[in-house]
Scaffold this active site. Structure first.
Site, short mmCIF file in Angstrom:
data_model
loop_
_atom_site.label_atom_id
_atom_site.label_comp_id
_atom_site.label_asym_id
_atom_site.label_seq_id
_atom_site.Cartn_x
_atom_site.Cartn_y
_atom_site.Cartn_z
N GLY A 1 5.52 3.00 0.37
CA GLY A 1 6.25 3.78 -0.62
C GLY A 1 5.45 3.88 -1.90
CB SER B 1 -0.91 0.01 1.23
OG SER B 1 -0.14 0.13 2.42
CE LYS B 2 -2.48 6.29 -2.69
NZ LYS B 2 -3.43 7.42 -2.66
NE ARG B 3 0.36 -0.28 5.91
CZ ARG B 3 1.11 -1.27 6.36
NH1 ARG B 3 2.30 -1.00 6.84
NH2 ARG B 3 0.69 -2.52 6.33
#
Length: 687
Positions: free
Chosen positions: A265, A261-263
């Site tokens: 990167g 996921s975005k967390r």
């Protein structure tokens, strides 16, 4: 019976890899966001599979959800696939333009008694769900309108949905080309909706109709779609169509084991172009996520097409390792055609355009210093920097004092008078003779020069820098330094040290300070020997025998190490991207003024006339600690071991065996990927 026969035939064909139909795969994203890394891999696998079998790879946009549709997202997906190199065949199919066809199939199923109109209101369905929840049972639509008679009168003012009649007994199964045989009890598959009250098709119906009409032979998609498959097979059965083969590839996780996921990167394919990654590196890396061809790590797209088969896919989730991608990208940067490398970099950074000639002139100096095109731009700042240059704090120490300014002024005068060829080979004797004439060591000249000409303490060789920058700009930059026009970039402020009590608490939280070595543990295990990756190398400014290098050993920052290997390795062999074996817990020591925090291990003959770096086996991970089977023990604390206190007990027994395998007391030194070796030096000391 029809479904059973289809399943049996499909299973036989899937097992043999054969098909009665030409291979046609598809990638079918929803245009609600960017092309996710997981979607990019699905597209790549579908592309490779089709090309391997001489088939077609189609692109379909599943845009029936008008509320979530985003035309910009569609353009980003198409652009991302083009960058990734997954060229589709034929026109793009837009699902939203096929609504009439979807309705036609639904109405035909109603006419044949295989689907029916359902008039249940939202409130009625919610009441049914609440009742199921109260009984702690999964909700399954009870088929309220499934078998109404010919005299049934629909309730007034209610727009019905269309539900398909699914099998109530038995099971639905298929032979998945990745996961093996998968079976779902039909009692768990209710009469699901295929046409909404507004006449729009649901995902399940639209996908089946489109895959059938596009003659898709193989559906390759993420394992999160497995639960959709039994429902889609029910539609295939009701329509009397042959289903495609299915291959559900595992999801991609971050290094923490959670879904990417975005967390973690950047997760959008197009983001990686902006971050300076090459498409061939991304193709290579994505292909290795849950698929392999033996131990091959680096391969071309043509090789991937030749080798690719779903039978070699794993069932378990793969981890997206950003560091590994970066290391792989470094390889492709080095291999990239010089003109193409400039074109790729200038596309991202148009401000490089005025420096095209000099960048192409310096390209072989820049490649080893760049894992990405962003780092390529950073490495080229000694070319593109505006006068007067901004100096790093460490470089300024070699420039701003009066003694350094005098050296710079004298060098400027000598270079201004020099009218010979302006190239690295010709400039080297000019500077060395100048140093001799002034009674200076080479470093006392090179350090101020490097600072004034690059603003940094690390750069390509000073003669190469002078050659690329050009005589006019060299003289101008030296004049800026003499006049004190440079601005000094302040180093980032260091965080205040925590109070002692707080530090103790933090150590306790992390498990305490490093344990002391046990008195009886083997001497070898007291050393913290790790696999490292060269991230930057340069000639020591004061010694023609030493290489300076930055080495990634899995810590927060790379280690700076100095090695006496300059006589044995040229820049093309001792450069960024090469893995080495590093002793990491030695006390830092000065080597010709350069503080070295580690030691790179090599094999050598007795008089050191021949020296070889130890070779790290393919697949060994950066930062992993080497080991010897049967020996255990925690290493001594980081950066604390004096060379004389431990090495003197280890080095006499550290040597290669008859097969060039590095050993201690005759026992092989191992990594997770196998033993460490020397290329050619058998029965030789290691140190």
């Amino acid at each position: 019976l029809v479904l059973t026969l289809i399943t049996i035939v499909s299973g036989i064909m899937a097992a043999s890899g054969a098909s009665s139909r030409p291979v046609v795969t598809r990638f079918a994203p929803s245009p609600t966001g960017y092309l996710h890394i997981g979607g990019g891999r699905t597209a790549l696998f579908s592309y490779l599979y089709a090309r391997h079998h001489g088939g077609k790879f189609r692109l379909r946009i599943e845009d029936t959800d008008a509320e979530r549709h985003d035309e910009d997202a569609l353009n980003a997906i198409v652009k991302g696939m083009a960058w990734l190199g997954c060229e589709h065949d034929g026109e793009i199919v837009r699902q939203s333009q096929r609504k009439a066809r979807h309705q036609e199939v639904a109405n035909k199923l109603i006419a044949e008694g295989k689907a029916y109109k359902c008039y249940c209101s939202k409130e009625e369905l919610e009441a049914m769900r609440a009742e199921a929840d109260a009984k702690k049972e999964p909700f399954r639509y009870p088929g309220t309108y499934r078998n109404v008679g010919p005299d049934f009168v629909p309730p007034a003012g209610v727009e019905p949905v269309v539900r398909i009649k699914t099998d109530e007994e038995g099971s639905t199964k298929w032979d998945d080309k990745v996961q093996g045989t998968i079976e779902f009890p039909n009692k768990d598959v209710d009469d699901f909706i295929i046409l909404r009250a507004d006449g729009s098709p649901t995902y399940l119906l639209a996908v089946v109709v489109d895959d059938h009409d596009m003659e898709i032979s193989d559906v390759i998609r993420g394992s999160d779609h497995i639960s959709n498959t039994p429902r889609q097979l029910q539609i295939y059965k009701a329509c009397g169509w042959e289903p495609p083969f299915f291959g559900h590839i595992p999801l991609i996780h971050g290094m923490d084991g959670q879904k990417l996921s975005k967390r973690h990167g950047a997760t959008g394919v197009e983001q990686y172009e902006a971050l300076g990654y090459l498409p061939e590196a991304m193709r290579n890396y994505l292909a290795r996520l849950s698929w392999s061809h033996g131990n091959d790590e680096i391969f071309s797209t043509e090789q991937a097409i030749e080798w690719f088969d779903l039978a070699q896919c794993s069932k378990s989730a793969s981890c997206f390792d950003f560091d590994k991608l970066k290391d792989l990208n470094a390889h492709y940067v080095k291999e990239c055609d010089n003109d193409r490398l400039y074109n790729l970099a200038s596309k991202i950074f148009p401000e490089l355009a005025p420096f095209e000639a000099k960048l192409k002139q310096a390209v072989e100096m820049l490649k080893p210093r760049a894992k990405t095109l962003v780092e390529y731009k950073e490495a080229a700042e000694f070319i593109t920097g505006k006068r007067p240059l901004t100096l790093e704090a460490a470089a300024a120490k070699n420039v701003v004092n009066d003694k350094a300014k005098q050296v710079i002024a004298d060098v400027k005068e000598a270079l201004a008078a020099y009218d010979g060829p302006w190239d690295a080979e010709s400039l080297e004797p000019v500077i060395t003779k100048f140093a001799e004439a002034k009674g200076l060591k080479l470093g006392q000249v090179a350090q101020p020069l490097r600072g004034a000409l690059t603003g940094s303490t690390a750069s390509p060789g000073i003669y190469e820098v002078m050659w690329v920058v050009g005589k006019e700009d060299v003289l101008g930059r030296l004049d800026d330094a003499i006049q004190g026009l440079n601005v000094v970039k302040e180093p980032p402020a260091k965080a205040a040290a925590p109070p002692k009590e707080e530090k103790k608490k933090e150590e306790k939280k992390k498990g305490g300070a490093p344990a002391a070595a046990a008195a009886d543990q083997p001497e070898f295990t007291k050393l913290d020997i790790k696999i490292g990756l060269l991230t930057k190398t340069w000639h020591h400014p004061d010694s023609d025998k030493l290489w300076c290098e930055e080495i990634d050993v899995g810590e927060e920052n790379p280690r700076q190490v100095c090695s006496g290997l300059r006589a044995h390795y040229e820049a093309d062999k001792f450069c960024a991207g090469r893995k080495v074996v590093v002793v990491c817990n030695l006390k830092p020591a000065k080597m010709a003024g350069f503080e070295s925090a580690g030691m790179v291990l090599c094999a050598a003959n007795e008089d050191h006339s021949k020296v070889e770096l130890l070779e790290v086996p393919e697949g060994a991970k950066v930062g992993e600690r080497v080991y010897i089977e049967g020996l255990s023990g925690e290493p001594l604390a980081p950066n604390q071991v004096a060379k004389k206190s431990v090495l003197k007990y280890v080095l006499p027994d550290l040597k290669t065996d008859g097969s060039c395998v590095a050993c201690w007391q005759g026992k092989p030194i191992l990594t997770s990927a196998g033993p460490i070796k020397s290329l050619t030096m058998a029965e030789s000391p290691v140190g």
